[in-house]
Design an enzyme around this catalytic site. Sequence first.
Site, PDB file in Angstrom:
ATOM      1  N   LYS A 106       4.661   0.023   1.160  1.00  0.00           N
ATOM      2  CA  LYS A 106       4.222   0.567  -0.129  1.00  0.00           C
ATOM      3  C   LYS A 106       4.022   2.052   0.037  1.00  0.00           C
ATOM      4  O   LYS A 106       3.701   2.525   1.141  1.00  0.00           O
ATOM      5  CB  LYS A 106       2.896  -0.071  -0.549  1.00  0.00           C
ATOM      6  CG  LYS A 106       2.625   0.040  -2.028  1.00  0.00           C
ATOM      7  CD  LYS A 106       3.467  -0.951  -2.784  1.00  0.00           C
ATOM      8  CE  LYS A 106       3.046  -1.186  -4.192  1.00  0.00           C
ATOM      9  NZ  LYS A 106       3.558  -2.483  -4.664  1.00  0.00           N
TER      10      LYS A 106
HETATM   11  N1  GLU Z   1       6.484  -2.535  -7.019  1.00  0.00           N
HETATM   12  C1  GLU Z   1       6.969  -3.866  -7.167  1.00  0.00           C
HETATM   13  C2  GLU Z   1       6.034  -4.863  -6.501  1.00  0.00           C
HETATM   14  O1  GLU Z   1       4.874  -4.601  -6.307  1.00  0.00           O
HETATM   15  C3  GLU Z   1       8.419  -4.015  -6.729  1.00  0.00           C
HETATM   16  C4  GLU Z   1       8.709  -3.613  -5.332  1.00  0.00           C
HETATM   17  C5  GLU Z   1      10.211  -3.600  -5.019  1.00  0.00           C
HETATM   18  O2  GLU Z   1      11.024  -3.950  -5.856  1.00  0.00           O
HETATM   19  O3  GLU Z   1      10.515  -3.240  -3.881  1.00  0.00           O
HETATM   20  O4  GLU Z   1       6.425  -5.964  -6.232  1.00  0.00           O
END
Ligand code: GLU
Length: 416
Positions: A106
């Site tokens: 993240k």
């Molecule tokens: N931000 C989204 C999540 O928390 C998608 C992450 C992604 O597609 O890599 O799942």
Amino acid sequence: MAEHGSIFRAMLQEFDDAARLLELDPGIWKILTQPKRQIIVSCPVQMDTGEIEVFTGYRVQYSITLGPAKGGIRYHPDVTLDEVTALAAWMTWKCAVAHIPFGGSKGGIICDPTRMSRRELEALTRRYIAEIIDAIGPEKDVPAPDVNTNDQVMAWVMDTYSMHVGHTETAVVTGKPIELGGSLGRREATGRGVMIVAREATKHLGLDISRATVAVQGFGNVGAVSADLTARTGAKVVGITDWKGGVYNAKGLDVAKMLAYTQEHKTVEGFPGGEPLTNEQLFTLEVDVLIPAALENQITVANAGAIRAKIVIEAANGPVTPDANNILQARGIFVVPDILANSGGVTVSYFEWVQDRYGYFWEESEVNARLEKKMHEAFHDVLQTSLRYNVDMRTAAYIVAISRVGTVTRLRGMYA
Ligand code: GLU
């Protein structure tokens, strides 16, 4: 061991419950409860006033055991390393539950994007990506949108990375505009997945989604699409709140009209098709399905006792605190946990990465059909596990995730 704050601790609490039931090997337990890599960068940006501001950015790669790290980037004034680390861990479990070959990561930047111009946001994005450039790539770590970031931001990520490596590299990031390697259906994917698990959860409890009543907290990409697609099944979406205000209509809100309204007003507050509704009121509505689709820590010990929904679908990451979760469980509320409920987004991100690497793009109907299959499988894997171990859906989702990541960790063995 690194010091961690409250959100990471909440993640660990969820993890430990499942690891204990699995009788997880203590060595594997230690490995899976530490982030692999945490990066902190300072990003100087010349603001429109001419002044220089320095923004702090994070990228945490929690695990790369199953494949490249995968996870979004959020822009928010309250971003912390603790939060980003917990979110990176959740991405790891989410990818494992979704059964896709990714680890978890993240990113986050402490900033208030609502007070920044487009040029400032572009400069910040490019500088942040330049600062973490060695750590990302199609085989290393693949960012995506999250809170307050969108396809335009992903286009800047793709361009910055491509300029650095000297060729166009679409597979470095997902959630891009369709024109430059994005996947059809990606924007709607998280909300579509939420609708699919809401449908399966209602079915499991002997209800019918097309007759259900629904309340949604949040009207960003995830909340808006979840509300829209759920309403299209025939369900009555009676309450929606966002960062500013909310609306209630016992006969069902016209979600399509609300989408148009928010384009112009940036909030659902003041929408003429209902009465005003606060967040506290939303949580106490007597509905079949409650969908928190905003930020973490929204359902706490302070309001969990007042929730009257039969089902809670965690469209946001971490919206229910562990203590609040215990209250919901004790009250017999069926909670579909975030690492299952919102995995539709990263599942279609995986499809986007596959299409980019192939250089061959699928029709939207194919993307949606594959997503439907993946979500259906993930929901029923977790449901079967919950019945087998006689545990709630969250513990079951962790059991599925920890078994998958733990097995691969063991098979790969220790290096050196
Ligand atoms: N931000 C989204 C999540 O928390 C998608 C992450 C992604 O597609 O890599 O799942």
